[in-house]
Design a protein around this motif. Structure first.
Motif, PDB file in Angstrom:
ATOM      1  N   LEU A  53      53.654 -49.197 -22.256  1.00 45.45           N
ATOM      2  CA  LEU A  53      52.626 -49.828 -22.937  1.00 45.45           C
ATOM      3  C   LEU A  53      52.208 -51.236 -22.184  1.00 45.45           C
ATOM      4  O   LEU A  53      51.370 -51.730 -22.795  1.00 45.45           O
ATOM      5  CB  LEU A  53      53.211 -49.768 -24.297  1.00 45.45           C
ATOM      6  CG  LEU A  53      53.227 -48.191 -25.066  1.00 45.45           C
ATOM      7  CD1 LEU A  53      53.829 -48.408 -26.228  1.00 45.45           C
ATOM      8  CD2 LEU A  53      52.010 -47.465 -25.116  1.00 45.45           C
ATOM      9  N   PHE A  82      57.657 -45.405 -33.834  1.00 44.23           N
ATOM     10  CA  PHE A  82      57.210 -46.970 -33.714  1.00 44.23           C
ATOM     11  C   PHE A  82      57.737 -47.336 -35.467  1.00 44.23           C
ATOM     12  O   PHE A  82      57.966 -46.662 -36.339  1.00 44.23           O
ATOM     13  CB  PHE A  82      55.404 -46.793 -33.937  1.00 44.23           C
ATOM     14  CG  PHE A  82      55.066 -46.629 -32.560  1.00 44.23           C
ATOM     15  CD1 PHE A  82      54.804 -47.753 -31.884  1.00 44.23           C
ATOM     16  CD2 PHE A  82      54.849 -45.362 -32.094  1.00 44.23           C
ATOM     17  CE1 PHE A  82      54.356 -47.453 -30.447  1.00 44.23           C
ATOM     18  CE2 PHE A  82      54.283 -45.011 -31.006  1.00 44.23           C
ATOM     19  CZ  PHE A  82      53.866 -46.041 -30.210  1.00 44.23           C
ATOM     20  N   TYR A  88      48.819 -40.534 -37.291  1.00 45.15           N
ATOM     21  CA  TYR A  88      47.590 -40.166 -37.581  1.00 45.15           C
ATOM     22  C   TYR A  88      47.215 -39.975 -38.910  1.00 45.15           C
ATOM     23  O   TYR A  88      47.255 -38.940 -39.496  1.00 45.15           O
ATOM     24  CB  TYR A  88      47.007 -39.302 -36.586  1.00 45.15           C
ATOM     25  CG  TYR A  88      47.497 -39.441 -35.118  1.00 45.15           C
ATOM     26  CD1 TYR A  88      47.340 -40.484 -34.458  1.00 45.15           C
ATOM     27  CD2 TYR A  88      48.021 -38.370 -34.744  1.00 45.15           C
ATOM     28  CE1 TYR A  88      48.097 -40.650 -33.422  1.00 45.15           C
ATOM     29  CE2 TYR A  88      48.581 -38.594 -33.405  1.00 45.15           C
ATOM     30  CZ  TYR A  88      48.478 -39.789 -32.765  1.00 45.15           C
ATOM     31  OH  TYR A  88      49.077 -39.949 -31.331  1.00 45.15           O
ATOM     32  N   ARG A 151      58.404 -32.985 -28.133  1.00 45.99           N
ATOM     33  CA  ARG A 151      57.845 -33.017 -26.781  1.00 45.99           C
ATOM     34  C   ARG A 151      59.098 -32.818 -25.787  1.00 45.99           C
ATOM     35  O   ARG A 151      58.850 -32.797 -24.592  1.00 45.99           O
ATOM     36  CB  ARG A 151      57.354 -34.422 -26.544  1.00 45.99           C
ATOM     37  CG  ARG A 151      56.160 -34.473 -27.718  1.00 45.99           C
ATOM     38  CD  ARG A 151      55.431 -35.995 -27.183  1.00 45.99           C
ATOM     39  NE  ARG A 151      55.171 -36.058 -25.782  1.00 45.99           N
ATOM     40  CZ  ARG A 151      54.630 -36.933 -25.247  1.00 45.99           C
ATOM     41  NH1 ARG A 151      54.410 -38.278 -26.122  1.00 45.99           N
ATOM     42  NH2 ARG A 151      54.578 -36.902 -24.174  1.00 45.99           N
TER      43      ARG A 151
ATOM     44  N   GLU B 187      49.631 -49.742 -33.052  1.00 51.87           N
ATOM     45  CA  GLU B 187      50.499 -48.591 -32.875  1.00 51.87           C
ATOM     46  C   GLU B 187      49.741 -47.286 -32.630  1.00 51.87           C
ATOM     47  O   GLU B 187      50.328 -46.466 -31.897  1.00 51.87           O
ATOM     48  CB  GLU B 187      51.520 -48.689 -34.086  1.00 51.87           C
ATOM     49  CG  GLU B 187      52.580 -49.586 -33.561  1.00 51.87           C
ATOM     50  CD  GLU B 187      52.264 -50.821 -34.547  1.00 51.87           C
ATOM     51  OE1 GLU B 187      51.065 -51.111 -34.911  1.00 51.87           O
ATOM     52  OE2 GLU B 187      53.383 -51.563 -34.542  1.00 51.87           O
ATOM     53  N   LEU B 188      48.725 -47.070 -33.390  1.00 55.63           N
ATOM     54  CA  LEU B 188      48.090 -45.627 -33.222  1.00 55.63           C
ATOM     55  C   LEU B 188      47.766 -45.547 -31.982  1.00 55.63           C
ATOM     56  O   LEU B 188      47.379 -44.415 -31.456  1.00 55.63           O
ATOM     57  CB  LEU B 188      47.015 -46.007 -34.177  1.00 55.63           C
ATOM     58  CG  LEU B 188      46.704 -44.757 -35.469  1.00 55.63           C
ATOM     59  CD1 LEU B 188      48.015 -44.362 -35.858  1.00 55.63           C
ATOM     60  CD2 LEU B 188      45.689 -44.936 -36.551  1.00 55.63           C
ATOM     61  N   GLU B 190      48.718 -46.702 -29.263  1.00 58.05           N
ATOM     62  CA  GLU B 190      49.952 -46.695 -28.410  1.00 58.05           C
ATOM     63  C   GLU B 190      50.388 -45.127 -28.713  1.00 58.05           C
ATOM     64  O   GLU B 190      50.838 -44.423 -27.574  1.00 58.05           O
ATOM     65  CB  GLU B 190      50.828 -47.623 -28.674  1.00 58.05           C
ATOM     66  CG  GLU B 190      50.346 -48.950 -28.187  1.00 58.05           C
ATOM     67  CD  GLU B 190      51.324 -50.096 -28.541  1.00 58.05           C
ATOM     68  OE1 GLU B 190      52.105 -49.861 -29.306  1.00 58.05           O
ATOM     69  OE2 GLU B 190      50.894 -51.234 -28.284  1.00 58.05           O
ATOM     70  N   ALA B 191      50.616 -44.851 -29.756  1.00 59.40           N
ATOM     71  CA  ALA B 191      50.988 -43.450 -30.001  1.00 59.40           C
ATOM     72  C   ALA B 191      50.142 -42.381 -29.431  1.00 59.40           C
ATOM     73  O   ALA B 191      50.608 -41.357 -28.938  1.00 59.40           O
ATOM     74  CB  ALA B 191      51.045 -43.252 -31.841  1.00 59.40           C
ATOM     75  N   ALA B 192      48.819 -42.681 -29.506  1.00 63.24           N
ATOM     76  CA  ALA B 192      47.912 -41.704 -28.887  1.00 63.24           C
ATOM     77  C   ALA B 192      47.892 -41.660 -27.588  1.00 63.24           C
ATOM     78  O   ALA B 192      47.901 -40.578 -26.801  1.00 63.24           O
ATOM     79  CB  ALA B 192      46.481 -41.953 -29.317  1.00 63.24           C
ATOM     80  N   ARG B 193      48.430 -42.873 -26.778  1.00 60.07           N
ATOM     81  CA  ARG B 193      48.337 -43.115 -25.444  1.00 60.07           C
ATOM     82  C   ARG B 193      49.753 -42.371 -24.961  1.00 60.07           C
ATOM     83  O   ARG B 193      49.829 -41.363 -23.936  1.00 60.07           O
ATOM     84  CB  ARG B 193      48.754 -44.266 -24.918  1.00 60.07           C
ATOM     85  CG  ARG B 193      47.511 -45.353 -24.603  1.00 60.07           C
ATOM     86  CD  ARG B 193      47.562 -46.532 -24.203  1.00 60.07           C
ATOM     87  NE  ARG B 193      48.040 -46.524 -22.881  1.00 60.07           N
ATOM     88  CZ  ARG B 193      48.546 -47.881 -22.363  1.00 60.07           C
ATOM     89  NH1 ARG B 193      48.471 -48.690 -23.080  1.00 60.07           N
ATOM     90  NH2 ARG B 193      48.974 -47.711 -21.002  1.00 60.07           N
ATOM     91  N   ILE B 194      50.810 -42.202 -25.720  1.00 63.20           N
ATOM     92  CA  ILE B 194      52.277 -41.426 -25.688  1.00 63.20           C
ATOM     93  C   ILE B 194      51.916 -40.084 -25.698  1.00 63.20           C
ATOM     94  O   ILE B 194      52.390 -39.301 -24.947  1.00 63.20           O
ATOM     95  CB  ILE B 194      53.077 -42.075 -26.353  1.00 63.20           C
ATOM     96  CG1 ILE B 194      53.590 -43.485 -25.674  1.00 63.20           C
ATOM     97  CG2 ILE B 194      54.341 -41.374 -26.227  1.00 63.20           C
ATOM     98  CD1 ILE B 194      54.551 -44.270 -26.450  1.00 63.20           C
ATOM     99  N   ASP B 195      51.215 -39.760 -26.624  1.00 60.93           N
ATOM    100  CA  ASP B 195      50.585 -38.278 -26.847  1.00 60.93           C
ATOM    101  C   ASP B 195      49.796 -37.817 -25.969  1.00 60.93           C
ATOM    102  O   ASP B 195      49.213 -36.744 -25.915  1.00 60.93           O
ATOM    103  CB  ASP B 195      50.096 -38.199 -28.335  1.00 60.93           C
ATOM    104  CG  ASP B 195      51.169 -37.898 -29.380  1.00 60.93           C
ATOM    105  OD1 ASP B 195      52.440 -37.605 -28.990  1.00 60.93           O
ATOM    106  OD2 ASP B 195      50.744 -38.005 -30.509  1.00 60.93           O
TER     107      ASP B 195
END
Lengths: 348, 298
Positions: A53, A82, A88, A151, B187-188, B190-195
């Motif tokens: 990141l 996190f 989501y 995953r 974070e959302l 970033e979470a999506a990027r990791i997903d």
């Protein structure tokens, strides 16, 4: 499952701030490593660089046998949990967990099976059709874990995952995460500023301060053999007592002359003496005068805070040991004393 | 609203004391205010049910007539003008197309612009945003001649695209979506990027559903704004089958100057029909509207 290797990893932000000085370490397969340090010490930056990141300014990062410096986060074979869960909000728990798999174009039956497995493991089965807003903090944290588990990553990354939970839940989730990691055997890096979490969960602790690694070691090593005054004062609650002392006549003397232990060969001048509160005894025959100002009752034990000469000092006393108020005397357990260079703070 | 205040007032002031003049004053203001809003509508309603001849003889009255259905039929199905193509129905459809096209277009473009500004490391992103923002200082009225010329040269006169596209870029929507996106936790992303969600997937799968309430709020504002457009449709449409309601009402009253009896009932009926869709949309989206502009469910 994989080994993680960091080779002189460094982070300099565009504004010139060096968040992480060149850092190298190696995490063997399956190990649970905790990065701990005060806020702003660079631990999160380091974790985010491992996650992909943040860009890595210099150095090489490999996960497994692969150098992943330029690899997209999604392709690093990692999963991240996190601090604020980052679920989501508009998706059900099921979709939250499945989303990463869907993006990888995995067929529906496999996804469903994996989601069910993860949900069973995390006791989330009955919540699969709820939205995150309908869950408690602990449950949300478990969903975030579920999202990571399905995953089958080579590496788990945790960014202060428990700091939004209340104390009781935190203790419980701590155990759950640790147990889960043991069961899955996935290499994990866990960032926290809470030294209790670090001590209890880690196979190895990496203590960071000001962008530098201060010490890497097992919780036992870090606690009992701190490499610097920073580690000594950061780990442990209350922290290690640090006293100004002097080498004189072959002895380490505190409090303007009281000898406590023989000095290591041929040393003179100032030194910082460190001793854990539990390595001090209330002892009427002791030769160190101490004044107790405050007693903290903690049930199984007590903490006695007060003045040793003109320096603050804390003592840990078990519940059946005496807990005097006011003036008393102490003795130290010489074997457990750590000496630090007073200039650099490094262990002598 | 007035009702709830009333009951709570009653329970509090159960032991009868002197009259609370403050309360009386409050209610007077409220009643006068609601009358101010309601009387014109009530007058319209009354006119709509009364034969035109009576309206012109007596002015607005208190009796409810029987002409409601007649006037409704006339307003909706009888053509005015020369070509016979601008019935109320066709104007209603035109207005709906304008309103919806306007709202949807503005939302789509505003969201995409805001997405680019907030989530991508663009050079001069802030500058670009403020540039967009300053277009608020240049409303249609200021640039109407050049706008008209462009539309005319592109051959878009008397088309829906000519009605909608020149007005579809919206600084307001861009601004609101920008503010909203900036409040979405990082974070959302970033979470999506990791997903493994790319920019397009993140936008469609996560950002758009998250923005639901904001979209609803924007839809109301922009729909009403589009629906009420008068100047632009007047310039762009000359074919009668492209007339919108707002502009068509004027047509009716204008047509019938002279010795004929003005068609009060029909014109007012059209006015009534013209205010109905915005009202319905506001009622339907109201709760989302408030949510969208005040809270965020992230």
């Amino acid at each position: 499952m994989a080994r993680v290797h960091l080779e002189t990893i460094r982070k300099i932000y565009p504004n010139g701030f060096e968040a992480v000085t060149p850092t190298s370490f190696d995490i063997p397969d399956g190990e649970f490593v905790v990065l701990v340090g005060p806020s702003g010490c660079g631990k999160s930056t380091l974790l985010r660089m491992i996650a992909g990141l943040e860009d890595i300014t210099e150095g090489t990062l490999s996960i497994g046998d692969r150098v992943v410096n330029g690899v997209d986060p999604a392709d690093r074979d990692i999963a991240m949990v996190f601090q604020n869960y980052a679920l989501y909000p508009h998706m059900t728990v099921r979709r939250n967990i499945a989303y990463g798999l869907q993006n990888r174009k995995i067929d529906k039956a496999t996804i469903e099976q994996k989601v069910q497995e993860a949900a069973t493991m995390l006791n989330l089965t009955e919540y699969l059709d709820r939205k995150p807003a309908q869950l408690s903090g602990g449950q949300r944290q478990r969903v975030a874990m579920g999202r990571a588990i399905v995953r089958d990553p080579a590496l788990f990354l945790f960014d202060e995952p428990l700091s939004n939970l209340d104390a009781k839940l935190r203790n419980q989730m701590r155990i759950e995460i640790k147990a889960l990691q043991r069961r899955l055997g996935v290499t994990s890096i866990y960032v926290t500023h809470d030294q209790v979490e670090a001590m209890t969960m880690a196979d190895r602790i990496i203590v960071m301060n000001g962008g530098k690694v201060e010490q890497i070691g097992t919780p036992h090593e870090v606690y009992h053999n701190p490499a610097s005054t920073f580690v000594a004062s950061f780990m442990g609650a209350p922290p290690m007592n640090l006293l100004e002392a002097r080498f004189e006549d072959g002895m380490v003397r505190i409090n303007g002359g009281t000898p406590v232990m023989p000095a290591p060969a041929a040393r003179t001048g100032n030194v910082t003496l460190g001793i854990r509160p539990e390595d001090v005894r209330i002892d009427d025959a002791g030769d160190i005068p101490f004044h107790v100002d405050l007693v903290e009752e903690l049930g199984a034990h007590r903490l006695l805070h007060g003045q040793l000469g003109d320096q603050t000092f804390s003592i840990h006393a078990m519940k059946d040991e005496p807990a005097p108020q006011g003036a008393t005397r102490l003795s130290l357990i010489p074997d457990n004393i750590c000496l630090f260079d007073s200039e650099t703070g490094k262990r002598i | 609203m007035a009702d709830t205040t009333h009951t709570s007032e009653n329970t509090v002031a159960r032991p009868r004391k002197s009259i609370k003049w403050g309360t009386v004053f409050d209610h007077t203001v409220l009643i006068l205010g609601s009358l101010f809003m309601l009387v014109p509508i009530l007058m319209v309603l009354q006119t709509v049910t009364t034969p035109d001849l009576e309206t012109i003889k007596n002015g607005p009255g208190l009796t409810i007539g029987t002409e409601l259905d007649d006037n409704f039929a006339k307003a909706m199905f009888q053509a005015s003008g020369f070509s016979g193509e601008n019935t109320g129905t066709s104007m209603l459809i035109n207005s709906l197309i304008l309103g919806v096209g306007f709202a949807v277009g503005k939302i789509v473009i505003g969201m995409m612009a805001a997405y680019a500004i907030v989530y991508f490391r663009l050079r001069f992103a802030t500058f670009a945003f403020w540039l967009i923002f300053t277009t608020l200082l240049l409303p249609l009225e200021v640039r109407i001649l050049p706008s008209y010329e462009i539309v005319q040269q592109l051959g878009m006169l008397n088309t829906y695209s000519g009605l909608i596209i020149p007005l579809v870029a919206s600084a307001t929507a861009t601004f609101f979506f920008r503010q909203f996106f900036r409040s979405v936790p990082n974070e959302l992303v970033e979470a999506a990027r990791i997903d493994g969600a790319g920019p397009v997937k993140f936008f469609i799968d996560i950002l758009v559903p998250l923005s639901q309430t904001m979209i609803a709020a924007m839809f109301i504002i922009m729909f009403v704004y589009g629906w009420n457009q008068y100047l632009w449709p007047t310039m762009i449409t000359t074919d009668e089958d492209m007339y919108t309601l707002v502009r068509g009402i004027k047509q009716i009253t204008q047509d019938l100057e002279g010795t004929n009896v003005p068609e009060y009932g029909r014109a007012n009926m059209l006015a009534l029909i013209a205010i109905l869709p915005p009202v319905l949309i506001v009622i339907f989206f109201q709760s989302w509207f408030v949510k969208g502009l005040t809270e965020s469910d992230k």
